[in-house]
Design an enzyme around this catalytic site. Structure first.
Site, PDB file in Angstrom:
ATOM      1  N   ARG A   1     -70.434  84.212  29.068  1.00 28.82           N
ATOM      2  CA  ARG A   1     -71.731  83.542  28.858  1.00 28.82           C
ATOM      3  C   ARG A   1     -71.727  82.748  27.561  1.00 28.82           C
ATOM      4  NH1 ARG A   1     -75.641  83.081  25.040  1.00 28.82           N
ATOM      5  NH2 ARG A   1     -75.483  85.317  24.580  1.00 28.82           N
ATOM      6  N   ASP A   2     -71.666  83.424  26.437  1.00 26.24           N
ATOM      7  CA  ASP A   2     -71.747  82.759  25.147  1.00 26.24           C
ATOM      8  C   ASP A   2     -70.526  81.883  24.902  1.00 26.24           C
ATOM      9  OD1 ASP A   2     -72.811  82.096  22.703  1.00 26.24           O
ATOM     10  OD2 ASP A   2     -72.151  83.908  21.697  1.00 26.24           O
TER      11      ASP A   2
ATOM     12  N   HIS B   1     -72.777  90.671  15.828  1.00 26.90           N
ATOM     13  CA  HIS B   1     -72.287  89.494  16.547  1.00 26.90           C
ATOM     14  C   HIS B   1     -71.909  88.448  15.494  1.00 26.90           C
ATOM     15  CE1 HIS B   1     -72.608  86.745  20.217  1.00 26.90           C
ATOM     16  NE2 HIS B   1     -72.394  85.908  19.217  1.00 26.90           N
TER      17      HIS B   1
ATOM     18  N   HIS C   1     -69.663  85.169  13.917  1.00 29.33           N
ATOM     19  CA  HIS C   1     -68.890  83.947  14.130  1.00 29.33           C
ATOM     20  C   HIS C   1     -67.925  83.790  12.953  1.00 29.33           C
ATOM     21  CE1 HIS C   1     -71.526  81.738  17.293  1.00 29.33           C
ATOM     22  NE2 HIS C   1     -71.651  83.048  17.413  1.00 29.33           N
TER      23      HIS C   1
ATOM     24  N   CYS D   1     -72.435  77.763  19.261  1.00 29.05           N
ATOM     25  CA  CYS D   1     -73.860  77.706  19.553  1.00 29.05           C
ATOM     26  C   CYS D   1     -74.230  76.253  19.782  1.00 29.05           C
ATOM     27  CB  CYS D   1     -74.691  78.280  18.405  1.00 29.05           C
ATOM     28  SG  CYS D   1     -76.473  78.141  18.696  1.00 29.05           S
TER      29      CYS D   1
END
Length: 318
Positions: free
Chosen positions: A26-27, A222, A224, A255
């Site tokens: 998904r992400d 989460h 990055h 994102c």
């Protein structure tokens, strides 16, 4: 056979087992310019499950105008239902609002994730509303999800920094996290959306949440890797008692609403570190590397994960 596996040296004060919450399907894929065929997404998820991952966020029921890469969510979920998985494997889906929840429920989804922001600017850019208004919609969505006996998770973006507002106050973050838990989320994932967090900041935020009554078993992280801090931040979270870590196979993702956000923490890089710490994940690293290499072929470019690159190079040299 993987060359040079890390020696397992257990460290005191760390969780014995960590749940790797896989977000690549998904992400990871939502930020790709090319739309991946639905059949390939289903196979990607099946391969991830075959590598030992059991929490795999499959897709998002968002408006296709905003995230065209996820426009096939209604087709993908029935494909997964037709395949055989371990009975413990779960496929959460992102739902932005009550409309998305209805769509997700129609496909038989049992686990959802909702998405909140810790800053007003990102809420306006990503959710097209203020924090308070978006939270009211989330609370209404969660109420309906719980009535359907769905399990719910929350994401909070911009927990450590915002490209428009700069540093984010911990009070803003803790307010949103507490509100999500009060609304019914069983777990909330703290998002370092633009990768500006550092280990001390991570530990301080987790401690601040505990003072607000949020136990560490209700939290996930989460990260990055924009500034190369994702693994260091993960280690700090482990030291603070966090036992669920989000990661993306191959390091896919970013994102679409924050241009400075580079890829997620790569699942392979995470598993390499956890294996070396003697922490159980249930993930087969060799199989996972093979999955990410396969997806890299679908996307037509190398996997960003350093572990994938190193191991693939090592296998060729061997």
């Amino acid at each position: 056979m993987i060359p040079g596996l890390p020696q397992k040296l257990t460290q005191h004060g760390l969780p014995q087992r960590v749940t790797v919450y896989e977000v690549g399907a998904r992400d990871g894929l939502q930020n790709e310019k090319a739309v991946v065929p639905t059949s390939a997404k289903a196979e990607f998820i099946e391969r991830l499950a075959g590598a030992g991952l059991w929490m795999i966020e499959a897709t998002g029921f968002v408006h296709p105008k905003w995230v065209p890469q996820l426009a096939d969510a209604d087709e993908l979920m029935p494909m997964l239902a037709s395949r055989t998985f371990n009975e413990h494997t779960r496929f959460p889906v992102l739902v932005p609002n009550r409309r998305g929840l209805v769509r997700a429920a129609a496909t038989g989804a049992k686990d959802i994730a909702v998405f909140a922001s810790a800053t007003e600017t990102f809420a306006l850019k990503n959710l097209n509303s203020t924090i308070d208004d978006s939270m009211k919609e989330i609370e209404a969505t969660l109420q309906q999800a719980l009535a359907r006996r769905m399990r719910a998770r929350g994401y909070v973006s911009m927990c450590f920094g915002d490209p428009w507002e700069g540093p984010v106050s911990m009070r803003k973050v803790t307010d949103v996290v507490v509100r999500l838990i009060d609304a019914g989320c069983t777990q909330v994932s703290l998002g370092d959306t633009i990768g500006t967090a550092t280990p001390g900041h991570v530990r301080t935020l987790i401690d601040a949440l505990e003072r607000r009554g949020v136990s560490r078993d209700r939290l996930a992280v989460h990260f990055h890797d924009t500034y190369g801090q994702a693994l260091a931040n993960t280690y700090a979270a482990l030291q603070a008692g966090i036992a669920t870590v989000d990661a993306s196979a191959g390091g896919l993702g970013g994102c679409p609403y924050a241009e400075s956000a580079t890829g997620n923490l790569a699942t392979e890089d995470l598993v390499w570190m956890l294996d070396g710490l003697g922490i159980t994940t249930g993930v087969d690293l060799q199989k996972l590397v093979d999955v990410s290499s396969w997806m890299a072929g679908i996307l037509g470019r190398p996997a960003p994960s350093r572990t994938v690159q190193a191991l693939m190079k090592g296998s060729k040299n061997g």
